[in-house]
Scaffold this motif. Structure first.
Motif, PDB file in Angstrom:
ATOM      1  N   UNK B 240       0.821  -1.226   0.000  1.00  0.00           N
ATOM      2  CA  UNK B 240       0.000   0.000   0.000  1.00  0.00           C
ATOM      3  C   UNK B 240       0.853   1.274   0.000  1.00  0.00           C
ATOM      4  N   UNK B 241       1.553   1.549   1.108  1.00  0.00           N
ATOM      5  CA  UNK B 241       2.321   2.797   1.206  1.00  0.00           C
ATOM      6  C   UNK B 241       3.347   2.900   0.082  1.00  0.00           C
ATOM      7  N   UNK B 242       3.310   4.000  -0.619  1.00  0.00           N
ATOM      8  CA  UNK B 242       4.220   4.267  -1.741  1.00  0.00           C
ATOM      9  C   UNK B 242       4.101   3.275  -2.896  1.00  0.00           C
ATOM     10  N   UNK B 243       3.052   2.459  -2.858  1.00  0.00           N
ATOM     11  CA  UNK B 243       2.764   1.583  -3.994  1.00  0.00           C
ATOM     12  C   UNK B 243       1.389   1.951  -4.562  1.00  0.00           C
ATOM     13  N   UNK B 244       0.366   1.987  -3.706  1.00  0.00           N
ATOM     14  CA  UNK B 244      -0.955   2.413  -4.187  1.00  0.00           C
ATOM     15  C   UNK B 244      -1.220   3.887  -3.911  1.00  0.00           C
ATOM     16  N   UNK B 245      -0.519   4.435  -2.931  1.00  0.00           N
ATOM     17  CA  UNK B 245      -0.572   5.891  -2.710  1.00  0.00           C
ATOM     18  C   UNK B 245       0.800   6.376  -2.283  1.00  0.00           C
ATOM     19  N   UNK B 246       1.030   7.693  -2.388  1.00  0.00           N
ATOM     20  CA  UNK B 246       2.315   8.255  -1.990  1.00  0.00           C
ATOM     21  C   UNK B 246       2.327   8.519  -0.501  1.00  0.00           C
ATOM     22  N   UNK B 247       3.442   8.239   0.140  1.00  0.00           N
ATOM     23  CA  UNK B 247       3.549   8.470   1.575  1.00  0.00           C
ATOM     24  C   UNK B 247       3.188   7.244   2.395  1.00  0.00           C
ATOM     25  N   UNK B 248       3.282   7.423   3.711  1.00  0.00           N
ATOM     26  CA  UNK B 248       3.051   6.314   4.643  1.00  0.00           C
ATOM     27  C   UNK B 248       1.865   6.683   5.527  1.00  0.00           C
ATOM     28  N   UNK B 249       0.808   5.904   5.418  1.00  0.00           N
ATOM     29  CA  UNK B 249      -0.428   6.263   6.127  1.00  0.00           C
ATOM     30  C   UNK B 249      -0.203   6.368   7.640  1.00  0.00           C
ATOM     31  N   UNK B 287      -3.943  -7.554  -1.288  1.00  0.00           N
ATOM     32  CA  UNK B 287      -3.106  -6.583  -0.570  1.00  0.00           C
ATOM     33  C   UNK B 287      -2.171  -7.317   0.386  1.00  0.00           C
ATOM     34  N   UNK B 288      -0.915  -6.880   0.390  1.00  0.00           N
ATOM     35  CA  UNK B 288       0.076  -7.411   1.331  1.00  0.00           C
ATOM     36  C   UNK B 288       0.830  -6.204   1.887  1.00  0.00           C
ATOM     37  N   UNK B 289       0.408  -5.750   3.077  1.00  0.00           N
ATOM     38  CA  UNK B 289       0.957  -4.493   3.585  1.00  0.00           C
ATOM     39  C   UNK B 289       1.237  -4.558   5.079  1.00  0.00           C
ATOM     40  N   UNK B 290       2.351  -3.945   5.469  1.00  0.00           N
ATOM     41  CA  UNK B 290       2.651  -3.805   6.895  1.00  0.00           C
ATOM     42  C   UNK B 290       2.045  -2.507   7.368  1.00  0.00           C
ATOM     43  N   UNK B 291       0.959  -2.601   8.092  1.00  0.00           N
ATOM     44  CA  UNK B 291       0.236  -1.409   8.517  1.00  0.00           C
ATOM     45  C   UNK B 291      -0.738  -1.770   9.621  1.00  0.00           C
ATOM     46  N   UNK B 292      -1.251  -0.737  10.294  1.00  0.00           N
ATOM     47  CA  UNK B 292      -2.412  -0.969  11.141  1.00  0.00           C
ATOM     48  C   UNK B 292      -3.600  -1.172  10.221  1.00  0.00           C
ATOM     49  N   UNK B 293      -4.303  -2.257  10.410  1.00  0.00           N
ATOM     50  CA  UNK B 293      -5.410  -2.612   9.535  1.00  0.00           C
ATOM     51  C   UNK B 293      -6.396  -1.449   9.393  1.00  0.00           C
ATOM     52  N   UNK B 294      -6.795  -0.881  10.528  1.00  0.00           N
ATOM     53  CA  UNK B 294      -7.838   0.150  10.496  1.00  0.00           C
ATOM     54  C   UNK B 294      -7.395   1.408   9.761  1.00  0.00           C
ATOM     55  N   UNK B 316      -7.061  -9.845   1.518  1.00  0.00           N
ATOM     56  CA  UNK B 316      -6.427  -8.689   2.150  1.00  0.00           C
ATOM     57  C   UNK B 316      -5.557  -9.131   3.315  1.00  0.00           C
ATOM     58  N   UNK B 317      -4.304  -8.779   3.289  1.00  0.00           N
ATOM     59  CA  UNK B 317      -3.407  -9.036   4.424  1.00  0.00           C
ATOM     60  C   UNK B 317      -2.747  -7.709   4.811  1.00  0.00           C
ATOM     61  N   UNK B 318      -3.375  -7.042   5.762  1.00  0.00           N
ATOM     62  CA  UNK B 318      -2.786  -5.811   6.303  1.00  0.00           C
ATOM     63  C   UNK B 318      -2.473  -6.114   7.766  1.00  0.00           C
ATOM     64  N   UNK B 319      -1.201  -6.287   8.082  1.00  0.00           N
ATOM     65  CA  UNK B 319      -0.822  -6.729   9.422  1.00  0.00           C
ATOM     66  C   UNK B 319       0.671  -6.462   9.616  1.00  0.00           C
ATOM     67  N   UNK B 320       1.252  -6.996  10.656  1.00  0.00           N
ATOM     68  CA  UNK B 320       2.678  -6.762  10.915  1.00  0.00           C
ATOM     69  C   UNK B 320       3.509  -8.021  10.665  1.00  0.00           C
ATOM     70  N   UNK B 321       2.903  -8.987  10.006  1.00  0.00           N
ATOM     71  CA  UNK B 321       3.660 -10.192   9.625  1.00  0.00           C
ATOM     72  C   UNK B 321       4.644  -9.848   8.499  1.00  0.00           C
ATOM     73  N   UNK B 322       5.613 -10.732   8.265  1.00  0.00           N
ATOM     74  CA  UNK B 322       6.514 -10.477   7.143  1.00  0.00           C
ATOM     75  C   UNK B 322       5.787 -10.751   5.836  1.00  0.00           C
TER      76      UNK B 322
END
Lengths: 78, 584
Positions: B240-249, B287-294, B316-322
């Motif tokens: 997600x971050x810097x792939x689907x949008x610019x910056x880090x949510x 989606x495969x992203x390291x982020x807070x899901x919410x 959708x995998x938005x979590x802190x896993x590798x």
């Protein structure tokens, strides 16, 4: 610039740099067929950012002939 | 060679190709009306980079007519699966290329009709004498006319004439599944005639595609190879971050990420639009992203400039896993192989990690400049199919339904109860013109629940379906969440005394629901009705078909040599939660 030129020749013809000298020619090098010659020309043109005239390409009978053509374009042969 | 785009690199690499025994195989013939040296070598290297063992045949210089028209030519002895016929406009038009106005409009029309007939005759002859898929390059529309800016006023000028020839040939083969056109003008538009056509090389050795552009031309050929061998990618996995949008949510916050509004933001919006279009065509997104899901979901749900929304993502995998663990989970949840995944991530460390751990996943090297993302995506050749079937278009809905099934399964604790409530129905469909392309596609793509992993092209399935001694059928599976389309296939060879199961496969999409049991169960029933005493089939192990390993055993088949054999008087497994709707 002989080093850079020999590097390209060695990569295009897939031979060791040590086996190339100014006398290397189609007679002494099996890989130097008419098609590979144009592949080599293309690589040299790209590398030195030059273009050879079509009549010049016909005069190239051995590696040393490239020397003359490169020098003509102000590329020094060390 | 340092430059991995140069022909010299491919020529050298072609001498040291290592064959992967487990990979796909293909036989390619290349016929040309000009010097096409280097095409064959480059293609073989590009095939091996895709784990395809490519055997090739190159017609002698400008001997394509003889190769095609002689029934016992080297071309037919080679027995190609794909034949590229590379014709060029100078060759086809001859002197008319230079002096287009030496003929009047009527004569030019007649001339072009003759050329169309000649070319069509070549295509049809290849089809008649071989089983090869044929790909013809269209003719390059000239950019020069001696009439200059007045060319446009001509009724049937040189440009118009070439456009007409291309158009008519395309029209003639529109409904032919075995002949395709390589849109050469598209290739020329992309890279420019001044680059592709090098006069010096042309006068020196009749090279009509410059040495420098042969590798790029081969990329165009590879699109057909990828489609033919079925190594098409099915799913794009996105960071997600810097792939689907610019910056880090997580750091910049909802209001400060870049999406729309400014030059950086626009590049992400357009990238998303290209992804959405692929999704609409049936490529699934995850989606495969390291982020807070919410935090991340808030953007996907509420950001006004977000193009892709929750329902566009099948997993959708938005979590802190590798990222590697997430990719495993995505592949498992979607039930598709890791080799069907493409991974987009701006972080080079993540990319290296995935490349290293999961060699099967195609990891795209995104540049740091987000304005190039669209260009990279639209230049990928990995999503090609020879024919887009209804199933492909419907796929994204199917996966969405799949996500809902999983959610439902988590609600119902007992598997039997779950299956009963699913209300599964299957329809058996005989191989007709609508079903044949899908059956062939399934034999080419299915790896896991596939007992023999025999790959069949459209043509072969078509001829099996006309064979009275064969049963070729597809199974359409539906349930309370929707229709999965044709997801099962079997091919049976009949003799009076026994039936031999040549092919039996089930798409991973519907595995584990008893569909395979119903399929085999009704084969057994039908055999009994026809008084066939014996059914037998092989299980041919591959690196991937372990899920099907014990299938025959569970049905009380006995191992006899290479075969698993069943006596139709025996008892066998019963499945009750599925309704069979008989032959349509």
């Amino acid at each position: 610039m002989s080093e850079k030129l020999y590097q390209i020749i060695s990569e295009v013809f897939n031979i060791e740099i040590g086996k190339i000298d100014e006398t290397t020619s189609p007679e002494s090098l099996e890989q130097w067929d008419s098609f590979n010659f144009y592949v080599l020309l293309n690589e040299i043109e790209k590398e030195f950012n030059i273009k050879f005239d079509i009549d010049e390409t016909l005069e190239i009978k051995k590696i040393g002939d490239f020397k003359v053509l490169l020098q003509k374009r102000g590329i020094e042969w060390k | 060679m340092k430059n991995e785009e140069s022909l010299a690199y491919f020529l050298n690499e072609s001498k040291t190709i290592k064959i992967d025994e487990l990979g796909k195989k293909i036989r390619i013939a290349i016929l040309g009306s000009f010097t096409i040296n280097g095409v064959e070598e480059t293609l073989r290297v590009k095939c091996s980079q895709n784990n395809i063992d490519c055997r090739s045949f190159v017609g002698e210089y400008n001997q394509y007519n003889q190769e095609i028209l002689r029934e016992n030519s080297e071309l037919y002895k080679f027995n190609p699966e794909l034949t590229f016929l590379i014709l060029d406009v100078r060759h086809i038009l001859g002197e008319l290329f230079f002096y287009p106005y030496s003929l009047n409009d009527l004569e030019k029309k007649e001339f072009s009709e003759n050329k169309i007939q000649e070319i069509m005759n070549l295509l049809k002859t290849i089809r008649k004498n071989s089983k090869s898929q044929v790909i013809l390059t269209e003719l390059q529309v000239p950019t020069y006319s001696p009439y200059g800016i007045n060319e446009q006023k001509e009724e049937f000028g040189i440009k118009q004439m070439v456009i007409e020839i291309n158009k008519k040939i395309k029209h003639e083969i529109k409904n032919d599944n075995f002949i395709s056109i390589l849109e050469f003008n598209e290739f020329v538009q992309k890279y420019g005639e001044q680059n592709i056509f090098n006069y010096k090389e042309y006068f020196s050795g009749d090279m009509k595609i410059s040495i420098e552009y042969i590798p790029k031309f081969c990329n165009e050929l590879m699109r057909f190879v990828i489609a033919y061998t079925g190594i098409t990618k099915k799913c794009i996995v996105l960071d997600l971050d810097n792939t689907l949008w610019g910056g880090v949510i997580g750091e910049d916050g909802f209001d400060n990420i870049q999406l729309g509004e400014n030059p950086v933001g626009r590049s992400f919006v357009e990238f998303q639009k290209r992804l959405l279009a692929l999704n609409q065509r049936g490529i699934i997104l995850a989606i495969n992203s390291k982020n807070n899901f919410d935090d991340a979901m808030e953007v996907i749900r509420k950001h006004p400039n977000m193009v892709l929304r929750e329902d566009n993502f099948s997993c959708v995998r938005i979590n802190w896993q590798d990222k590697v663990s997430n990719l495993y989970e995505i592949s498992k949840e979607l039930n598709i192989g890791l080799d069907s995944l493409v991974f987009f991530d701006d972080d080079p460390v993540n990319r290296e990690f995935v490349k290293h751990e999961l060699k099967q996943v195609l990891v795209v090297d995104l540049p740091t400049d987000s304005s190039q993302y669209c260009n990279i995506l639209t230049n990928m050749k990995n999503f090609e199919l020879l024919k887009i079937t209804d199933e492909d278009i419907k796929r994204k809905e199917m996966y969405l339904e799949q996500r809902k099934r999983i959610e439902f399964k988590n609600e119902v604790s007992n598997l039997d109860e779950f299956l009963k409530q699913m209300d599964i129905k299957i329809k058996i469909k005989k191989a007709d013109n609508f079903v044949i392309p899908r059956i062939s596609q399934l034999t080419l793509k299915t790896n896991q629940f596939n007992l023999t992993t025999k790959r069949y092209q459209h043509e072969e399935i078509s001829s099996f379906s006309n064979d009275k001694n064969k049963i070729v059928e597809g199974i359409e599976v539906s349930d309370k969440f929707g229709n999965n389309g044709i997801t099962g296939v079997y091919i049976i060879e009949k003799t009076d005394s026994e039936w031999i199961i040549d092919t039996f496969l089930l798409s991973c999409r519907v595995m584990g629901r008893g569909v395979e049991d119903i399929m085999l169960g009704q084969i057994i029933e039908r055999a009994k009705q026809e008084n066939v005493k014996k059914i037998k089939g092989k299980f041919i192990p591959t690196a991937k078909n372990k899920p099907a390993e014990n299938f025959y055993k569970e049905f009380n088949f006995r191992k006899e040599g290479d075969f698993w054999v069943f006596n139709t008087e025996q008892e066998t497994k019963k499945v009750e939660h599925i309704k069979v709707i008989e032959n349509e």
